[in-house]
Enzyme design. Structure first.
Site, PDB file in Angstrom:
ATOM      1  NE  ARG A 159      -4.289  -1.298  -0.054  1.00 20.79           N
ATOM      2  CZ  ARG A 159      -4.473  -2.281  -0.933  1.00 20.79           C
ATOM      3  NH1 ARG A 159      -3.525  -2.578  -1.806  1.00 20.79           N
ATOM      4  NH2 ARG A 159      -5.611  -2.963  -0.951  1.00 20.79           N
TER       5      ARG A 159
ATOM      6  CG  HIS B  71      -3.836  -0.787  -6.932  1.00 20.85           C
ATOM      7  ND1 HIS B  71      -4.274  -0.144  -5.806  1.00 20.85           N
ATOM      8  CD2 HIS B  71      -3.854  -2.117  -6.601  1.00 20.85           C
ATOM      9  CE1 HIS B  71      -4.549  -1.020  -4.858  1.00 20.85           C
ATOM     10  NE2 HIS B  71      -4.299  -2.240  -5.316  1.00 20.85           N
TER      11      HIS B  71
HETATM   12  P1  NAP Z   1      -2.068 -10.977   5.287  1.00 17.39           P
HETATM   13  O1  NAP Z   1      -2.185 -12.422   4.964  1.00 17.39           O
HETATM   14  O2  NAP Z   1      -2.977 -10.387   6.302  1.00 17.39           O
HETATM   15  O3  NAP Z   1      -0.543 -10.741   5.731  1.00 17.39           O
HETATM   16  C1  NAP Z   1      -0.101  -9.560   6.283  1.00 17.39           C
HETATM   17  C2  NAP Z   1       1.308  -9.769   6.784  1.00 17.39           C
HETATM   18  O4  NAP Z   1       1.800  -8.526   7.290  1.00 17.39           O
HETATM   19  C3  NAP Z   1       1.382 -10.782   7.932  1.00 17.39           C
HETATM   20  O5  NAP Z   1       2.566 -11.535   7.847  1.00 17.39           O
HETATM   21  C4  NAP Z   1       1.423  -9.867   9.157  1.00 17.39           C
HETATM   22  O6  NAP Z   1       2.060 -10.426  10.281  1.00 17.39           O
HETATM   23  C5  NAP Z   1       2.246  -8.728   8.624  1.00 17.39           C
HETATM   24  N1  NAP Z   1       2.027  -7.540   9.441  1.00 17.39           N
HETATM   25  C6  NAP Z   1       0.880  -6.854   9.646  1.00 17.39           C
HETATM   26  N2  NAP Z   1       1.083  -5.840  10.496  1.00 17.39           N
HETATM   27  C7  NAP Z   1       2.399  -5.882  10.825  1.00 17.39           C
HETATM   28  C8  NAP Z   1       3.224  -5.110  11.677  1.00 17.39           C
HETATM   29  N3  NAP Z   1       2.737  -4.079  12.368  1.00 17.39           N
HETATM   30  N4  NAP Z   1       4.515  -5.444  11.774  1.00 17.39           N
HETATM   31  C9  NAP Z   1       5.006  -6.507  11.115  1.00 17.39           C
HETATM   32  N5  NAP Z   1       4.290  -7.283  10.288  1.00 17.39           N
HETATM   33  C10 NAP Z   1       2.993  -6.979  10.153  1.00 17.39           C
HETATM   34  O7  NAP Z   1      -2.219 -10.087   3.978  1.00 17.39           O
HETATM   35  P2  NAP Z   1      -1.957 -10.526   2.456  1.00 17.39           P
HETATM   36  O8  NAP Z   1      -3.129 -11.235   1.907  1.00 17.39           O
HETATM   37  O9  NAP Z   1      -0.624 -11.171   2.358  1.00 17.39           O
HETATM   38  O10 NAP Z   1      -1.926  -9.080   1.748  1.00 17.39           O
HETATM   39  C11 NAP Z   1      -0.959  -8.105   2.123  1.00 17.39           C
HETATM   40  C12 NAP Z   1      -1.315  -6.775   1.515  1.00 17.39           C
HETATM   41  O11 NAP Z   1      -1.046  -6.779   0.106  1.00 17.39           O
HETATM   42  C13 NAP Z   1      -2.797  -6.387   1.562  1.00 17.39           C
HETATM   43  O12 NAP Z   1      -3.153  -5.873   2.843  1.00 17.39           O
HETATM   44  C14 NAP Z   1      -2.880  -5.319   0.504  1.00 17.39           C
HETATM   45  O13 NAP Z   1      -2.576  -4.070   1.081  1.00 17.39           O
HETATM   46  C15 NAP Z   1      -1.767  -5.708  -0.481  1.00 17.39           C
HETATM   47  N6  NAP Z   1      -2.296  -6.130  -1.804  1.00 17.39           N
HETATM   48  C16 NAP Z   1      -1.981  -5.403  -2.895  1.00 17.39           C
HETATM   49  C17 NAP Z   1      -2.443  -5.799  -4.139  1.00 17.39           C
HETATM   50  C18 NAP Z   1      -2.052  -5.030  -5.378  1.00 17.39           C
HETATM   51  O14 NAP Z   1      -2.571  -5.302  -6.468  1.00 17.39           O
HETATM   52  N7  NAP Z   1      -1.139  -4.098  -5.286  1.00 17.39           N
HETATM   53  C19 NAP Z   1      -3.252  -6.932  -4.274  1.00 17.39           C
HETATM   54  C20 NAP Z   1      -3.566  -7.640  -3.117  1.00 17.39           C
HETATM   55  C21 NAP Z   1      -3.083  -7.255  -1.879  1.00 17.39           C
HETATM   56  P3  NAP Z   1       1.457 -11.736  10.998  1.00 17.39           P
HETATM   57  O15 NAP Z   1       1.748 -12.863  10.058  1.00 17.39           O
HETATM   58  O16 NAP Z   1       2.240 -11.838  12.257  1.00 17.39           O
HETATM   59  O17 NAP Z   1      -0.008 -11.498  11.191  1.00 17.39           O
END
Ligand code: NAP
Length: 312
Positions: A227, A275
């Site tokens: 993001r 994006h």
């Molecule tokens: P997810 O499964 O919820 O994983 C989030 C990861 O970030 C987890 O490992 C979490 O730690 C870690 N995290 C969250 N807060 C943190 C903090 N304060 N300090 C350290 N680590 C932290 O999410 P996801 O499905 O992988 O997606 C990640 C992000 O990708 C989405 O939220 C979105 O913003 C982005 N995204 C972008 C696109 C695009 O087209 N550009 C598409 C899809 C998603 P834990 O494992 O300990 O919970």
């Protein structure tokens, strides 16, 4: 008969309406799938399939909603909505994960191999260059969730020494895992390539500030499909101008679409993509939606519920 509202733009209805109705029927769930700005008897809607670009911002009429099923992985634009009291599930879609792996691998390989040297060359200069092997290029991923983990495993499979960082301790095959503030310093110090796959929360906003950018090896490359607000834009521009960061490939921004006069567009050290790192794929995503509706109807715990306290 349950009622499922698809709340989004016309395109969401076109992509999901028929598919979802058919998938629910195939699963033996009697349902009416609708798409209306404000449906009649909103209190009878059981599930809302929600695209964050929906213009529906008031969930309070939907008093019978058993869950809001977000169509996107990121929930930062809806999680703070005080009218939303039903459980909120985010999207975890195998198609979306595969797309993110492909995008991250492509952009990591572009910078790792120095592909621009040849692709952008029109000056008739024969300039052989032997890039290092992947195993000589330390790479770090911030965020080891569904996406970060899959990207880490793919890049580790290509030979990169992959380090990952997350909030809670993790164990990912082929990835050296860190957590906590000390772990972040450790993960950044060796990151010649850095990929951001954190959600946007109060704790992650501005995480790549001047101080943290300075921890990276000089000439590091930053790739952000997470993001936009994860990065301090001014600090990034300063780090690019000083050579601390060699290049930034950015897919997400504080304001989207990125305004035409934003300095990122013209900066030679920045690649802007609109994006598109990955998108939810209706074919695979409807299976996830139907499974959650099935669970909801069976009284089983829903998948991929968002923790409102953590913000993701
Ligand atoms: P997810 O499964 O919820 O994983 C989030 C990861 O970030 C987890 O490992 C979490 O730690 C870690 N995290 C969250 N807060 C943190 C903090 N304060 N300090 C350290 N680590 C932290 O999410 P996801 O499905 O992988 O997606 C990640 C992000 O990708 C989405 O939220 C979105 O913003 C982005 N995204 C972008 C696109 C695009 O087209 N550009 C598409 C899809 C998603 P834990 O494992 O300990 O919970």
């Amino acid at each position: 008969m349950i009622r499922v509202l698809i709340s989004g733009q016309r395109v969401d209805w076109d992509e999901y309406g028929g598919l979802l109705q058919a998938a629910l029927t195939d699963s033996g769930i009697e349902a009416e799938v609708i798409h209306e700005r404000m449906p009649r008897s909103p209190e009878t809607i059981d599930y809302i399939v929600y695209a964050p670009w929906s213009d529906m911002k008031d969930f309070s009429p939907f008093t019978g909603a058993k869950a809001i099923l977000n169509l996107w992985a990121g929930v930062e634009s809806v999680i703070g909505n005080e009218t939303l009291t039903a459980p909120l599930a985010r999207m975890v879609d195998p198609g979306l994960t595969d797309g993110m792996v492909e995008w991250c691998v492509a952009h990591a390989m572009r910078h790792h191999l120095g592909i621009d040297r040849d692709v952008c060359r029109h000056d008739a200069v024969w300039d052989p260059y032997v890039p290092p092997l992947a195993r000589e290029r330390p790479l770090t991923i911030l965020g080891l969730g569904i996406l970060g983990r899959a990207v880490g495993e793919a890049l580790s499979g290509l030979g990169f020494p992959v380090t990952g960082w997350s909030r809670s301790a993790k164990d990912v095959p082929g990835v050296t895992c860190h957590s906590g503030e000390g772990g972040l310093v450790e993960a950044l110090r060796k990151a010649e390539l850095l990929i951001l796959l954190l959600p946007l929360t109060l704790a992650t906003e501005g995480i790549m500030n001047a101080e943290r950018l300075a921890l990276l090896p000089k000439g590091a490359v930053l790739i952000n499909p997470g993001r936009g607000p994860l990065i301090d834009d001014d600090a990034l521009l300063a780090a690019l101008d000083s050579g601390q960061i060699a290049h930034a490939t950015l897919d997400v921004f504080r304001e989207e679409p990125l305004p035409g006069d934003h300095p990122f567009w013209a900066h030679p050290g920045i690649t802007v993509t609109p994006h598109i790192a990955s998108a939810t794929r209706p074919d695979s995503a409807v299976g996830v939606i139907v499974e959650n509706i099935r669970r909801g109807e069976a009284g089983e715990p829903l998948l991929h519920l968002v923790d409102r306290r953590l913000g993701y």
